[in-house]
Design a protein around this motif. Structure first.
Motif, PDB file in Angstrom:
ATOM      1  N   ALA A   1       0.912  -1.123   0.006  1.00 42.77           N
ATOM      2  CA  ALA A   1       0.025  -0.183   0.049  1.00 42.77           C
ATOM      3  C   ALA A   1       1.100   1.171  -0.044  1.00 42.77           C
ATOM      4  O   ALA A   1       1.896   1.185   0.815  1.00 42.77           O
ATOM      5  N   PRO A   2       0.411   2.146  -0.713  1.00 39.47           N
ATOM      6  CA  PRO A   2       1.513   3.417  -0.893  1.00 39.47           C
ATOM      7  C   PRO A   2       1.498   3.985   0.481  1.00 39.47           C
ATOM      8  O   PRO A   2       0.489   4.133   1.500  1.00 39.47           O
ATOM      9  N   SER A   3       2.605   4.731   0.808  1.00 38.94           N
ATOM     10  CA  SER A   3       2.990   5.240   1.994  1.00 38.94           C
ATOM     11  C   SER A   3       3.207   6.901   1.863  1.00 38.94           C
ATOM     12  O   SER A   3       3.464   7.592   2.472  1.00 38.94           O
ATOM     13  N   ARG A   4       2.726   7.137   0.669  1.00 40.81           N
ATOM     14  CA  ARG A   4       3.101   8.660   0.144  1.00 40.81           C
ATOM     15  C   ARG A   4       2.310   9.179  -1.013  1.00 40.81           C
ATOM     16  O   ARG A   4       1.900   8.183  -1.870  1.00 40.81           O
ATOM     17  N   PRO A   5       1.950  10.385  -1.332  1.00 40.42           N
ATOM     18  CA  PRO A   5       1.246  10.645  -2.602  1.00 40.42           C
ATOM     19  C   PRO A   5       2.060  10.137  -3.911  1.00 40.42           C
ATOM     20  O   PRO A   5       3.236  10.167  -3.961  1.00 40.42           O
ATOM     21  N   PRO A   6       1.274   9.522  -4.754  1.00 43.13           N
ATOM     22  CA  PRO A   6       2.042   9.165  -6.095  1.00 43.13           C
ATOM     23  C   PRO A   6       2.761  10.092  -6.877  1.00 43.13           C
ATOM     24  O   PRO A   6       2.443  11.207  -7.117  1.00 43.13           O
ATOM     25  N   VAL A   7       3.863   9.415  -7.388  1.00 44.18           N
ATOM     26  CA  VAL A   7       4.535  10.286  -8.015  1.00 44.18           C
ATOM     27  C   VAL A   7       4.756   9.894  -9.816  1.00 44.18           C
ATOM     28  O   VAL A   7       4.858  10.480 -10.600  1.00 44.18           O
ATOM     29  N   THR A   8       4.687   8.619 -10.021  1.00 43.73           N
ATOM     30  CA  THR A   8       4.810   7.941 -11.173  1.00 43.73           C
ATOM     31  C   THR A   8       3.473   7.425 -11.711  1.00 43.73           C
ATOM     32  O   THR A   8       2.667   6.958 -10.742  1.00 43.73           O
TER      33      THR A   8
END
Length: 219
Positions: A98-105
């Motif tokens: 699960a993501p732990s930060r806002p998406p970049v890619t």
């Protein structure tokens, strides 16, 4: 002379072809490999769970050698969301945490979608409980095969007594919109649709007015 492609029910040995079709059509109907280098990522969201959880609503276009197109979906989106959470997502979390930060890619955006199945429960779509995805490799498009796939899927769906079906399409994909318009789908206004347009079809309209072929045979 090569035989004409035929629509048939999905089989487990179609999985690799199903994933390949998804990858090669995931970017507004075109190849997405330049955006998502992990070739299992997008199919694990938009193809695999449907074939696993609703195989009776999964159909492929077979060219005699492999599947070159598919249609798949669910009869009830709310039930599918729960099944996805309980049965499908646990098998992916090790590979796609699960993501732990806002998406970049772009891949991080997709992983965020993977972990948010509740996004499929869009207010305003309650009268269209089913939803679907359909994809064809480019060389098999605009030849009537999409219509044949939709005929198989909708026939199976209406036999279940489902009152309506919806789909979300990228608004910029004008060719896809024209295809759905020809089949009788209409736009459903929803709050904050983002880059998507939501389209719906009632079973009563489809049975009475749709221009879908009624003579499609599949085995």
């Amino acid at each position: 002379m090569s035989p004409s492609p035929v629509v048939r029910p999905y089989r487990p040995d179609d999985r690799a072809a199903l994933y390949d079709i998804c990858v090669r059509t995931a970017h507004e109907g075109g190849d997405s490999r330049h955006l998502y280098p992990d070739l299992d990522l997008v199919p694990s969201i938009f193809a695999g769970p449907y074939a696993e959880l609703a195989p009776d609503l999964t159909f492929v276009l077979d060219n005699g050698e492999r599947a070159v197109g598919y249609v798949l979906g669910t009869a009830d989106t709310a039930t599918f969301v729960e099944q996805y959470r309980e049965s499908w997502l646990p098998g992916l979390v090790h590979r796609y945490p699960a993501p732990s930060r806002p998406p970049v890619t772009p891949s991080e955006v997709m992983i965020g979608l993977m972990h948010d199945p509740g996004r499929m429960l869009v207010p305003g779509l309650e009268d269209y409980p089913a939803h679907l995805h359909i994809d064809l490799l480019p060389q098999y498009q605009r030849q009537g095969h999409g219509r044949a796939l939709m005929s198989a899927f909708l026939d199976a769906l209406w036999r279940k007594g489902v009152p309506g079906v919806h789909l979300g399409m990228v608004t910029a994909n004008t060719a896809a919109r024209a295809f759905y318009d020809r089949l009788g789908f209409h736009e459903i206004p929803v709050a904050d649709p983002g880059p998507l347009t939501y389209l719906g079809l009632h079973s009563s309209f489809s049975k009475k007015n749709s221009c879908l072929r009624n003579d499609v045979s599949y085995s």
